[in-house]
Design a protein around this motif. Structure first.
Motif, PDB file in Angstrom:
ATOM      1  N   UNK A 266       0.809  -1.229   0.000  1.00 15.33           N
ATOM      2  CA  UNK A 266       0.000   0.000   0.000  1.00 15.33           C
ATOM      3  C   UNK A 266       0.835   1.270   0.000  1.00 15.33           C
ATOM      4  N   UNK A 267       2.116   1.160   0.323  1.00 11.84           N
ATOM      5  CA  UNK A 267       2.948   2.351   0.431  1.00 11.84           C
ATOM      6  C   UNK A 267       2.699   3.134   1.702  1.00 11.84           C
ATOM      7  N   UNK A 268       2.057   2.510   2.695  1.00  8.20           N
ATOM      8  CA  UNK A 268       1.694   3.208   3.932  1.00  8.20           C
ATOM      9  C   UNK A 268       2.436   2.641   5.136  1.00  8.20           C
ATOM     10  N   UNK A 269       2.579   3.489   6.158  1.00  8.11           N
ATOM     11  CA  UNK A 269       2.927   3.043   7.498  1.00  8.11           C
ATOM     12  C   UNK A 269       1.614   2.933   8.277  1.00  8.11           C
ATOM     13  N   UNK A 270       1.603   2.114   9.331  1.00 10.52           N
ATOM     14  CA  UNK A 270       0.404   1.953  10.147  1.00 10.52           C
ATOM     15  C   UNK A 270       0.730   2.306  11.589  1.00 10.52           C
ATOM     16  N   UNK A 271      -0.248   2.829  12.311  1.00  8.00           N
ATOM     17  CA  UNK A 271       0.033   3.300  13.663  1.00  8.00           C
ATOM     18  C   UNK A 271      -1.037   2.921  14.666  1.00  8.00           C
ATOM     19  N   UNK A 272      -0.733   3.194  15.938  1.00 10.22           N
ATOM     20  CA  UNK A 272      -1.665   2.908  17.023  1.00 10.22           C
ATOM     21  C   UNK A 272      -1.370   3.815  18.209  1.00 10.22           C
ATOM     22  N   UNK A 273      -2.434   4.270  18.874  1.00  8.42           N
ATOM     23  CA  UNK A 273      -2.286   5.014  20.118  1.00  8.42           C
ATOM     24  C   UNK A 273      -2.083   4.042  21.266  1.00  8.42           C
ATOM     25  N   UNK A 274      -1.134   4.337  22.137  1.00  5.06           N
ATOM     26  CA  UNK A 274      -0.871   3.493  23.305  1.00  5.06           C
ATOM     27  C   UNK A 274      -0.942   4.367  24.561  1.00  5.06           C
TER      28      UNK A 274
END
Length: 464
Positions: A266-274
């Motif tokens: 996808x050409x994306x980075x993925x993230x999450x709030x911790x």
């Protein structure tokens, strides 16, 4: 008499010692076999296997389009000879490497890295069918192929499928009916006998080994949906483990963690709030510092106020930082945020994007909102014109700013700040009204809309 007895005793001991030495020299032992410390020599089955350019199989020189994992690669097909999409999705014949793109299995990352390194350094790559046809796998979207590569233009072709088996990074998969099945099995048996990689009995230190579910941030991000909390594939209320870079601290006891590497598909980075809360010790806070590459272990919770998901219940085991239940810093480097460029229009209008998730058994295509994919990741937007500023007047956020901005393309986006300080001076609305700015922030969600969260004055640059 005593001398005779002593002589017989010495003679007996000498004979026993000579026989013992002879037995050792002959390699005998109670268990049979070769025994001793001698090992059979390592056989490079890959060098023994030769590519027959005159065989009836189909062959094509290709280039890599996308690396997926250890046994799946997408190649370019510029003339649409095999696929009308221009992409050949290759599923490697005869092998099954551990998973590394969704849920993480031991030696999956190493297998994926091995395949990528071999193909990246190759001077030429060729794909070969098993017979006279280009055969699809059970999903119907990938082709079953043998992968060959050259280390230099004057070198011989090497078979990567067999090489992966030879290096103990895969299980065999239906080798019996395949063109190079016998030599593939020989390579696998040697890896087992010599206890290489996944047959070594040694835990893979790259992979989490506790009681949480080891996942990638992509897997986690694309399986979070507030309408599917009871779905067995949802991670809601489950304990998970994933690796990522801490890109921002929002000042409210939460950090944003994003994938270190870009997703090739996808050409994306993925993230999450911790959410790390109020009771973390100093060692934990050091691990959770911005720029660190860390392993997060915690539970997936739904944050009602923000209408989003987050990770909570993180702990740091001071006496044993290697405890599988503990958050952990994975290297000593400081990493920069990805600051990926986003499509603001897609962010605003709820556009869904088809996401392809590949496993050994299937290819799943899910339509996921673009905003959900880039949620909690670092972004940079340039040339925003501030058209309106609202200042929070009450509560804990008193003095925080909400900037309504217009992009160069005329699309509206909201930038939400913490209370900003330029040195000791609190920054007020009049500093931004009518100005053009560049911002570095994180995608978050508020009141039904995606926005850019900015947490420090240094993350905003005024454009002259």
């Amino acid at each position: 008499m005593k001398n005779k007895t002593r002589f017989l005793l010495i003679l007996t001991i000498s004979v026993v010692m000579i026989l013992s030495c002879a037995l050792v020299a002959c390699g005998e032992n109670p268990g049979g076999g070769n025994g001793g410390n001698e090992e059979t020599p390592f056989v490079d089955y890959v060098s023994q296997l030769k590519l027959d350019m005159n065989s009836e199989t189909n062959k094509m020189v290709v280039t890599v389009k996308t690396y997926v994992d250890g046994d799946t690669t997408h190649f370019n097909d510029p003339n649409n000879e095999i696929s009308d999409t221009g992409t050949i999705k290759a599923r490697y014949i005869a092998i099954n490497t551990p998973e590394s793109t969704g849920r993480i299995e031991e030696y999956g990352k190493k297998a994926s890295r091995f395949t990528r390194e071999k193909l990246e350094s190759a001077s030429s790559i060729m794909i070969e069918s098993n017979d006279e046809n280009w055969n699809a796998d059970s999903t119907g979207s990938r082709y079953l192929l043998w992968i060959w590569y050259k280390t230099s233009e004057d070198a011989e072709w090497r078979n990567l499928n067999v090489e992966i088996l030879q290096n103990g990074l895969a299980l065999a998969s239906n080798t019996g009916g395949n063109r190079y099945g016998e030599i593939a099995n020989n390579a696998l048996q040697q890896a087992r006998e010599k206890k290489i990689n996944m047959y070594s009995g040694i835990k893979d230190t790259e992979v989490y080994s506790g009681d949480a579910i080891a996942v990638t941030l992509k897997e986690l991000r694309t399986n979070l949906n507030i309408y599917e909390r009871e779905d067995e594939n949802s991670y809601y209320n489950k304990k998970v483990s994933f690796d990522g870079v801490i890109v921002k601290d929002n000042g409210n006891r939460s950090i944003y963690v994003e994938s270190l590497e870009v997703d090739e598909l996808t050409g994306l980075h993925y993230g999450m709030t911790c959410f790390y809360g109020f009771d973390q010790n100093a060692w934990a806070l050091e691990v959770l510092s911005v720029g660190n590459y860390v392993r997060i272990v915690g539970s997936v919770q739904y944050y009602e106020t923000g209408n989003t998901y987050q990770i909570a219940d993180m702990t740091y085991v001071v006496r044993n930082p290697d405890d599988p239940s503990s958050i952990k810093q994975l290297d000593n480097e400081k990493h920069e945020p990805a600051y990926q460029t986003i499509d603001v229009k897609k962010l605003n209008d709820g556009t869904t994007v088809p996401i392809e998730i590949e496993t050994d058994d299937e290819v799943v295509v899910k339509n996921v909102k673009y905003g959900e994919l880039v949620m909690d990741t670092s972004v940079k937007l340039e040339g925003l014109t501030v058209t309106k500023v609202y200042t929070t007047a009450t509560g804990d956020s008193k003095g925080a700013l909400t900037l309504t901005c217009r992009t160069k393309d005329g699309v509206t986006i909201t930038v939400r700040t913490n209370v900003l300080r330029n040195g000791t001076t609190i920054v007020t609305a009049d500093e931004f009204e009518g100005k053009t700015i560049d911002v570095e922030g994180v995608i978050n969600y508020y009141n039904g809309k995606y926005q850019i969260g900015v947490f420090s004055y240094s993350s905003i640059t005024f454009v002259k």
